[in-house]
Design a protein around this motif. Structure first.
Motif, PDB file in Angstrom:
ATOM      1  N   LYS A 111       0.823  -1.064  -0.051  1.00 28.43           N
ATOM      2  CA  LYS A 111       0.003  -0.029   0.189  1.00 28.43           C
ATOM      3  C   LYS A 111       0.783   1.327  -0.184  1.00 28.43           C
ATOM      4  O   LYS A 111       0.636   2.326  -0.600  1.00 28.43           O
ATOM      5  N   MET A 112       1.843   1.276   0.752  1.00 30.37           N
ATOM      6  CA  MET A 112       2.727   2.381   0.745  1.00 30.37           C
ATOM      7  C   MET A 112       3.536   2.677  -0.441  1.00 30.37           C
ATOM      8  O   MET A 112       3.599   3.846  -1.082  1.00 30.37           O
ATOM      9  N   VAL A 113       3.741   1.775  -0.958  1.00 26.71           N
ATOM     10  CA  VAL A 113       4.531   1.760  -2.617  1.00 26.71           C
ATOM     11  C   VAL A 113       3.509   2.297  -3.450  1.00 26.71           C
ATOM     12  O   VAL A 113       3.836   3.099  -4.118  1.00 26.71           O
ATOM     13  N   VAL A 114       2.346   1.705  -3.651  1.00 30.39           N
ATOM     14  CA  VAL A 114       1.213   2.086  -4.292  1.00 30.39           C
ATOM     15  C   VAL A 114       0.937   3.483  -4.271  1.00 30.39           C
ATOM     16  O   VAL A 114       0.939   4.364  -5.211  1.00 30.39           O
ATOM     17  N   ASN A 115       0.575   3.976  -2.993  1.00 32.20           N
ATOM     18  CA  ASN A 115       0.149   5.369  -2.684  1.00 32.20           C
ATOM     19  C   ASN A 115       1.482   6.223  -3.019  1.00 32.20           C
ATOM     20  O   ASN A 115       1.097   7.499  -3.729  1.00 32.20           O
ATOM     21  N   ASN A 116       2.741   5.901  -2.991  1.00 28.87           N
ATOM     22  CA  ASN A 116       3.650   6.671  -3.249  1.00 28.87           C
ATOM     23  C   ASN A 116       3.588   6.898  -4.663  1.00 28.87           C
ATOM     24  O   ASN A 116       3.905   8.136  -5.270  1.00 28.87           O
ATOM     25  N   ILE A 117       3.645   5.849  -5.555  1.00 32.80           N
ATOM     26  CA  ILE A 117       3.674   6.078  -7.011  1.00 32.80           C
ATOM     27  C   ILE A 117       2.390   6.648  -7.664  1.00 32.80           C
ATOM     28  O   ILE A 117       2.664   7.750  -8.439  1.00 32.80           O
ATOM     29  N   LEU A 118       1.413   6.660  -6.961  1.00 35.57           N
ATOM     30  CA  LEU A 118       0.073   7.102  -7.617  1.00 35.57           C
ATOM     31  C   LEU A 118       0.030   8.396  -6.918  1.00 35.57           C
ATOM     32  O   LEU A 118      -1.206   9.124  -7.303  1.00 35.57           O
ATOM     33  N   GLY A 119       0.679   8.867  -5.743  1.00 36.29           N
ATOM     34  CA  GLY A 119       0.478  10.144  -5.118  1.00 36.29           C
ATOM     35  C   GLY A 119      -0.763  10.359  -4.593  1.00 36.29           C
ATOM     36  O   GLY A 119      -1.441  11.466  -3.975  1.00 36.29           O
ATOM     37  N   ILE A 120      -0.958   9.173  -3.902  1.00 42.62           N
ATOM     38  CA  ILE A 120      -2.336   8.986  -2.899  1.00 42.62           C
ATOM     39  C   ILE A 120      -1.789   9.309  -1.220  1.00 42.62           C
ATOM     40  O   ILE A 120      -0.940   8.419  -1.026  1.00 42.62           O
ATOM     41  N   TYR A 121      -2.273   9.998  -0.574  1.00 41.77           N
ATOM     42  CA  TYR A 121      -1.926  10.204   0.848  1.00 41.77           C
ATOM     43  C   TYR A 121      -2.935  10.113   1.612  1.00 41.77           C
ATOM     44  O   TYR A 121      -4.220  10.367   1.257  1.00 41.77           O
ATOM     45  N   GLY A 122      -3.101   9.568   2.741  1.00 45.22           N
ATOM     46  CA  GLY A 122      -4.034   9.444   3.936  1.00 45.22           C
ATOM     47  C   GLY A 122      -4.947   8.049   3.560  1.00 45.22           C
ATOM     48  O   GLY A 122      -5.993   8.170   4.095  1.00 45.22           O
ATOM     49  N   MET A 123      -4.432   7.224   2.629  1.00 51.50           N
ATOM     50  CA  MET A 123      -5.322   6.087   2.554  1.00 51.50           C
ATOM     51  C   MET A 123      -5.003   4.932   3.495  1.00 51.50           C
ATOM     52  O   MET A 123      -3.989   4.731   3.966  1.00 51.50           O
TER      53      MET A 123
END
Length: 123
Positions: A111-123
């Protein structure tokens, strides 16, 4: 809702990774069991994100990346690797993969890697 393509030669991993994405509110638009299928499905679906196993029959994950990135330079591909495959990971990153994660992994690591790549924060 981000669209994901899950690529792994083992059904268990495809289901496990796919379920993680579904829990996070992503749409799993396709699954592939080898790199050749991954390239074909990427062209057809153009997902927002791909998880790509490194070692697969027919065509490796690395070779799939080398086919996808020249056509789709903005593709977000995360390599999923076993321990001891560092050389392949370096090659994949050089070929355009965005990041990697090593099996076995916890859902939060992915999830951390995915959020970092997609620029999603607070998921």
């Amino acid at each position: 809702m981000p669209r994901v393509l899950v690529v792994d030669d083992t059904l268990f991993m495809r289901v496990a990774v796919g379920n993680m994405f579904k829990e996070w509110g992503f749409e799993v638009v396709g699954e592939a069991a080898n790199g050749k299928e991954a390239v074909e499905l990427y062209r057809e679906l153009q997902p927002d994100l791909v998880t790509m196993d490194v070692t697969m029959p027919v065509m490796s994950g690395l070779d799939a990346v080398k086919q996808i990135i020249p056509e789709f330079p903005d593709a977000n591909i995360i390599m999923i690797t076993a321990l001891g495959q560092q050389r392949i990971i370096v090659d994949a990153i050089e070929a355009g993969a965005k990041d990697f994660i090593t099996k076995p992994f916890e859902p939060n690591q992915l999830k951390m890697v995915v959020n970092n790549i997609l620029g999603i924060y607070g998921m």
